[in-house]
Design an enzyme around this catalytic site. Structure first.
Site, PDB file in Angstrom:
ATOM      1  N   ASP A 292       0.840  -1.191   0.000  1.00 23.26           N
ATOM      2  CA  ASP A 292       0.000   0.000   0.000  1.00 23.26           C
ATOM      3  C   ASP A 292       0.878   1.244   0.000  1.00 23.26           C
ATOM      4  O   ASP A 292       1.825   1.339   0.791  1.00 23.26           O
ATOM      5  CB  ASP A 292      -0.893  -0.016   1.247  1.00 23.26           C
ATOM      6  CG  ASP A 292      -2.084   0.912   1.106  1.00 23.26           C
ATOM      7  OD1 ASP A 292      -2.955   0.628   0.272  1.00 23.26           O
ATOM      8  OD2 ASP A 292      -2.134   1.936   1.826  1.00 23.26           O
TER       9      ASP A 292
ATOM     10  N   GLU B  45      -4.396   2.570  -4.709  1.00 23.12           N
ATOM     11  CA  GLU B  45      -2.956   2.580  -4.429  1.00 23.12           C
ATOM     12  C   GLU B  45      -2.476   1.266  -3.851  1.00 23.12           C
ATOM     13  O   GLU B  45      -1.398   1.187  -3.270  1.00 23.12           O
ATOM     14  CB  GLU B  45      -2.625   3.733  -3.471  1.00 23.12           C
ATOM     15  CG  GLU B  45      -3.130   3.563  -2.055  1.00 23.12           C
ATOM     16  CD  GLU B  45      -4.549   4.083  -1.824  1.00 23.12           C
ATOM     17  OE1 GLU B  45      -4.866   4.404  -0.683  1.00 23.12           O
ATOM     18  OE2 GLU B  45      -5.332   4.164  -2.807  1.00 23.12           O
TER      19      GLU B  45
END
Length: 280
Positions: free
Chosen positions: A151, A195
């Site tokens: 992440d 993301e």
């Protein structure tokens, strides 16, 4: 004229090539006749495929399969091939004939369906498929499968600060770094959404699993993408949850949930770090 076909002698040397074969490959008949089909061999095809092909046709059986081929100009085209032995008067094999169908457009559509359009990494759909098959492969080969859930740290703040266009550029750089970190056969990188990214790769031991994940984390920070609101660094960074799968584990949803928890702990503990299920 319209069928992609060729014949060879029993050693695989081309003695006939159709006009369609010449058109699709970019070679003239003079350039093909007297050569073996190795002239079309694509570097992505493992030698075991050709070994299986030869074993099959030398026994007098028909081989069928889908293969990428190289054109004369170095570009790729895909064919669905059927190779049939040719028998002489006494039943001995005297050569082979091959009929091919150009399936390049179908392969392109297949690639589009499993590719994230922004980053060109594999997408979530392909991740779900390959996680299952690679876990089964790990069990069969007794190799360890590492799963990284990745992440980008404070990505919403990045977008708010620099704009979504810069955010897309940053995601592309992260994706490129992931691809550069894992380049072996069967090692895969994905964009799961937003993301969030993932990597699946095989390792021989626990240290390799951690080293590859850490190399990836460091390489992303080394891109030196400015992120002044990142609490972990002045540059864009990632947090990683690393789960080394046991060969007896086949519950994908449980592994995914546990890895997500590891990622959460990595972020909770300061970000720009790895949290794994490996005892250290």
């Amino acid at each position: 004229k319209y069928i992609i076909t060729s014949t060879t002698n029993k050693d695989g040397i081309i003695n006939f090539a159709s006009d369609a074969f010449c058109n699709v490959s970019g070679y003239t008949k003079l350039e093909l006749i007297g050569k073996s089909h190795n002239i079309l061999k694509h570097p992505s095809v493992d030698d075991s495929v050709y070994k299986d092909m030869w074993q099959t046709i030398k026994k007098g059986d028909v081989w069928q399969g889908e293969l990428p081929n190289l054109k004369k100009d170095g570009s790729t085209y895909w064919v669905k091939a059927k190779i049939t032995p040719l028998f002489g008067f006494y039943g001995d094999i005297i050569g082979y004939t091959s009929i091919r169908q150009d399936i390049s457009n179908r392969k392109l559509l297949e690639k589009i369906s499993i590719t994230d359009p922004l980053t060109s990494l594999y997408n979530r759909r392909y991740f779900d498929k390959m996680f299952t098959s690679n876990l089964a492969l790990s069990k069969r080969t007794d190799k360890k499968l590492a799963f990284c859930m990745i992440d980008v740290d404070h990505f919403k703040l990045f977008n708010d600060t620099y704009g979504h266009q810069e955010g897309d550029i940053a995601l592309k750089k992260v994706a490129k770094t992931l691809n550069n970190s894992i380049q072996r056969e069967n090692d895969l990188a994905f964009r799961l959404g937003g993301e969030e990214f993932a990597m699946l790769y095989f390792v021989n031991n626990d240290k390799d699993a951690i080293d590859i994940a850490n190399k990836t984390r460091i390489s992303i920070e080394d891109n030196k993408i400015q992120h002044k609101k990142n609490s972990a660094s002045q540059h864009l960074t990632v947090s990683i949850g690393l789960y080394l799968c046991d060969t007896d584990e086949l519950n994908i949803s449980t592994i995914y949930k546990d890895t997500d928890q590891l990622l959460y702990e990595a972020k909770k503990n300061g970000r720009n770090r790895i949290k794994s299920n490996i005892s250290q």
